[in-house]
Write a protein that holds these residues in place. Structure first.
Motif, PDB file in Angstrom:
ATOM      1  N   HIS A 107       0.871  -1.180   0.000  1.00 56.21           N
ATOM      2  CA  HIS A 107       0.000   0.000   0.000  1.00 56.21           C
ATOM      3  C   HIS A 107       0.906   1.227   0.000  1.00 56.21           C
ATOM      4  O   HIS A 107       1.157   1.833   1.051  1.00 56.21           O
ATOM      5  CB  HIS A 107      -0.903  -0.027   1.252  1.00 56.21           C
ATOM      6  CG  HIS A 107      -1.928   1.065   1.281  1.00 56.21           C
ATOM      7  ND1 HIS A 107      -1.807   2.174   2.089  1.00 56.21           N
ATOM      8  CD2 HIS A 107      -3.088   1.218   0.594  1.00 56.21           C
ATOM      9  CE1 HIS A 107      -2.862   2.957   1.907  1.00 56.21           C
ATOM     10  NE2 HIS A 107      -3.653   2.405   0.998  1.00 56.21           N
ATOM     11  N   ASP A 143      -4.160   6.875   3.003  1.00 54.96           N
ATOM     12  CA  ASP A 143      -5.606   7.038   2.915  1.00 54.96           C
ATOM     13  C   ASP A 143      -5.972   8.239   3.770  1.00 54.96           C
ATOM     14  O   ASP A 143      -5.589   8.316   4.941  1.00 54.96           O
ATOM     15  CB  ASP A 143      -6.310   5.778   3.426  1.00 54.96           C
ATOM     16  CG  ASP A 143      -6.080   4.590   2.494  1.00 54.96           C
ATOM     17  OD1 ASP A 143      -5.828   4.818   1.293  1.00 54.96           O
ATOM     18  OD2 ASP A 143      -6.151   3.444   2.968  1.00 54.96           O
ATOM     19  N   HIS A 191     -12.670   7.627   1.845  1.00 54.72           N
ATOM     20  CA  HIS A 191     -11.334   8.246   1.859  1.00 54.72           C
ATOM     21  C   HIS A 191     -10.780   8.464   0.457  1.00 54.72           C
ATOM     22  O   HIS A 191     -11.214   7.837  -0.501  1.00 54.72           O
ATOM     23  CB  HIS A 191     -10.364   7.369   2.653  1.00 54.72           C
ATOM     24  CG  HIS A 191     -10.089   6.026   2.020  1.00 54.72           C
ATOM     25  ND1 HIS A 191     -10.946   4.963   2.141  1.00 54.72           N
ATOM     26  CD2 HIS A 191      -9.049   5.601   1.266  1.00 54.72           C
ATOM     27  CE1 HIS A 191     -10.446   3.919   1.493  1.00 54.72           C
ATOM     28  NE2 HIS A 191      -9.298   4.280   0.941  1.00 54.72           N
ATOM     29  N   HIS A 209      -7.375   7.830  -1.599  1.00 54.24           N
ATOM     30  CA  HIS A 209      -6.132   7.046  -1.597  1.00 54.24           C
ATOM     31  C   HIS A 209      -5.138   7.854  -2.416  1.00 54.24           C
ATOM     32  O   HIS A 209      -5.362   8.092  -3.602  1.00 54.24           O
ATOM     33  CB  HIS A 209      -6.433   5.674  -2.220  1.00 54.24           C
ATOM     34  CG  HIS A 209      -5.246   4.817  -2.500  1.00 54.24           C
ATOM     35  ND1 HIS A 209      -4.903   3.743  -1.715  1.00 54.24           N
ATOM     36  CD2 HIS A 209      -4.334   4.850  -3.500  1.00 54.24           C
ATOM     37  CE1 HIS A 209      -3.827   3.150  -2.213  1.00 54.24           C
ATOM     38  NE2 HIS A 209      -3.463   3.811  -3.304  1.00 54.24           N
TER      39      HIS A 209
HETATM   40 ZN   LIG Z   1      -5.494   3.158   0.151  1.00 51.16          ZN
END
Ligand SMILES: [Zn+2]
Length: 240
Positions: free
Chosen positions: A109, A113, A212, A214
């Motif tokens: 990742h 976020d 959210h 990203h």
């Molecule tokens: Zn994310």
């Protein structure tokens, strides 16, 4: 007709032709990039071929686009700040094993976020009942984007945008938007509204996911994207 007037007219004509030519080329290269990015995402292109096309398109764009000298950042969510970034002190970021050319099957990742207040998951800010604007962190241009995603799709990014910032030699990525307002080749100013936060994308759409943005940033190393942690830049960014 006075000679000076004619000369000025000729100069104006050639300038407008240059500008048109530059924008025309940017649309062409960015549309090619947009297509390439879709092929990478759905895994329909060989990795070496994709990497070669990626760096060649970046080289072509660099040759025609005149970067601004402004390299300060604006926080990518209007009305929100680094306090709304998930995790503790930016530990939601993890780029171990990530490779852009793995497309939708990528691991890790390499992103932050950034959460909005949306308890009923209707995409709207609970305090204002309005969508939250996604802003370009810096001047640049749109390399790729998509404003089409439906709940049946297994694509993780949903409605997304990739921006290129030549003055910093970086790329930024904005995913899960509800609506995208730009197209490949568009020249973007820092702080410009490019999208609205949403819940599009395979995981972002699920009930367990709070609404959210990203957000990712990549250095261009040898004209290829290498993710880095933009936490510090986000904490120091101007807030709109
Ligand atoms: Zn994310």
């Amino acid at each position: 007709m006075p000679k000076a007037f004619l000369l000025n007219l000729l100069l104006l004509l050639s300038l407008s032709r240059y500008t048109y030519g530059q924008q025309g080329k940017l649309f062409k290269y960015c549309n090619a990039f947009d297509k390439l990015n879709s092929q990478v995402t759905n895994g329909s292109i060989n990795r070496n071929k994709a990497a070669h096309s990626f760096s060649s398109l970046i080289t072509k764009i660099k040759a025609v686009y005149t970067p601004s000298t402004d390299d300060k950042w604006v926080f990518p969510l209007a009305g929100y700040s680094a306090r709304d970034i998930g995790g503790t002190h930016g530990d939601g970021y993890n780029d171990k094993g990530y490779n852009y050319f793995d497309g939708n099957k990528h691991t890790a990742h390499p992103a932050h976020d950034i959460f909005i207040d949306d308890r009923n998951h209707d995409d709207l800010d609970d305090h204002t009942q309005l969508p939250v604007n996604v802003l370009a962190v810096a001047d640049g241009l749109v390399l790729a984007c998509s404003n089409t995603w439906d709940a049946e799709s297994d694509l993780r990014g949903g409605r997304y945008i990739w921006l290129y910032h030549p003055q910093q030699n970086i790329i930024t990525y904005y995913a899960h938007n509800r609506n995208v307002f730009v197209k490949p080749g568009d020249i973007i100013k820092r702080g410009q509204k490019i999208a609205e936060v949403g819940r599009t994308g395979f995981n972002a759409y699920k009930q367990r996911s709070p609404t959210h943005l990203h957000f990712s940033a990549f250095n261009l190393t040898g004209n290829l994207p290498v993710p880095y942690n933009p936490y510090q830049a986000l904490t120091q960014a101007a807030r709109l």
